[in-house]
Design an enzyme around this catalytic site. Structure first.
Site: not given
Ligand SMILES: NC(=O)c1ccc[n+]([C@@H]2O[C@H](COP(=O)([O-])OP(=O)(O)OC[C@H]3O[C@@H](n4cnc5c(N)ncnc54)[C@H](OP(=O)(O)O)[C@@H]3O)[C@@H](O)[C@H]2O)c1
Length: 268
Positions: A66, A91, A156, A160
């Site tokens: 975590d 990430n 958020y 970022k």
């Molecule tokens: N999707 C978008 O539209 C978007 C756009 C811009 C930027 N981003 C950025 O891209 C990155 C990845 O996001 P995503 O879109 O792939 O989201 P996602 O599908 O929700 O994946 C998030 C990941 O973060 C992990 N995570 C969350 N809380 C955690 C914790 N306390 N400890 C360890 N791991 C944790 C989750 O794993 P577990 O739950 O298994 O821990 C999961 O693997 C993020 O930084 C997000 O801000 C996303």
């Protein structure tokens, strides 16, 4: 220098149990690096690791941690042992949409720990080793919301912007040590993120839905930009939007985003 020689033998990818992180693991393994996968849902990491081992002949390590906990770094370093990390993908991240003042303060602070404290700790720890090796790479997950202030997603968006600035500052600072750093600024990307931030794109008008990118394209753009640019904004439409926002008067973009967010978020 070949990708493996520059960034191998191991990549550490946080948030690899879903979305963009899992896709980073796939594309990095396809380039021949072993992958250390970090997230809380360890069983997902193990399944992905097995898949990548059989598909690409690399090794994998699943690390259940975590990243909001105080001692997550020791969990990771103990699990890694003597494995050498040449590429860090910072990430993992999460967000909360809606009115800032209606959120629980502890939830906002948890987000700060996950989105800012964790990548800072990891970049500092692994960056030092990379500097000693005079090679390596760090990818910071920012967002287009880290380029333009985003009402109804304010904290958020601020986390970022912090990632973007840290990445772009380190890009210049570590270039002389042979370490490549890039800030990745995706727009809307298909992943589990929408569920966590309480957004349902199926209700959006088609032109808005059409801006959603695949994690595959986002990660491809990031890996292509690593070693070349300080910032990568995947997708032509998002690059154009970012240019437009820079040209418009300061308060116009946040005003428009506020309206779009209020439209896009579910009505309570
Ligand atoms: N999707 C978008 O539209 C978007 C756009 C811009 C930027 N981003 C950025 O891209 C990155 C990845 O996001 P995503 O879109 O792939 O989201 P996602 O599908 O929700 O994946 C998030 C990941 O973060 C992990 N995570 C969350 N809380 C955690 C914790 N306390 N400890 C360890 N791991 C944790 C989750 O794993 P577990 O739950 O298994 O821990 C999961 O693997 C993020 O930084 C997000 O801000 C996303």
């Amino acid at each position: 220098m070949a990708f493996v020689d520059k960034y191998g033998p191991w990549a550490l990818i946080t948030g690899a149990s879903a979305g963009i992180g899992a896709e980073f693991a796939r594309q990095i393994a396809a380039k021949g690096l072993n992958v250390a996968l970090v997230a809380r849902r360890r069983e997902r990491l193990e399944a992905l690791g097995e898949e990548l081992e059989s598909e690409y002949g690399v090794r994998s390590l699943a690390i259940g941690a975590d990243l909001c906990s105080d001692d997550f770094l020791s969990t990771i370093t103990e699990a890694l042992g003597t494995r050498h990390v040449g590429l860090l993908v910072n990430n993992a991240g999460s967000g909360m949409t809606g009115e800032f003042l209606d959120h629980d303060l502890d939830d906002e602070l948890q987000m700060l720990a996950l989105n800012c404290r964790a990548p800072l700790v990891l970049a500092h720890h692994f960056g030092r080793r990379m500097r000693d090796d005079r090679r390596g790479g760090i990818i910071m997950l920012a967002s287009v919301a880290g380029i333009v202030p985003t009402p109804m997603f304010a904290n958020y968006s601020a986390t970022k912007a912090w990632n973007r600035f840290l990445g772009e500052g380190l890009h210049e600072e570590l270039a002389r040590d042979g370490v490549d750093v890039v800030s990745l600024c995706p727009g809307l990307t298909q992943s589990e993120f929408f569920e966590h931030v309480n957004v349902d794109p199926s209700n959006w008008p088609a032109p808005m839905r059409a801006t959603i990118m695949s994690a595959e394209d986002v990660v491809k753009a990031a890996l292509k930009g690593l070693g070349k640019h300080s910032q990568v904004v995947p997708g032509l439409s998002y690059r154009m939007l970012m240019r437009l926002s820079r040209l418009s008067p300061g308060s116009l973009t946040p005003w428009m985003i506020d309206r779009v967010m209020r439209f896009a978020l579910p009505k309570s």
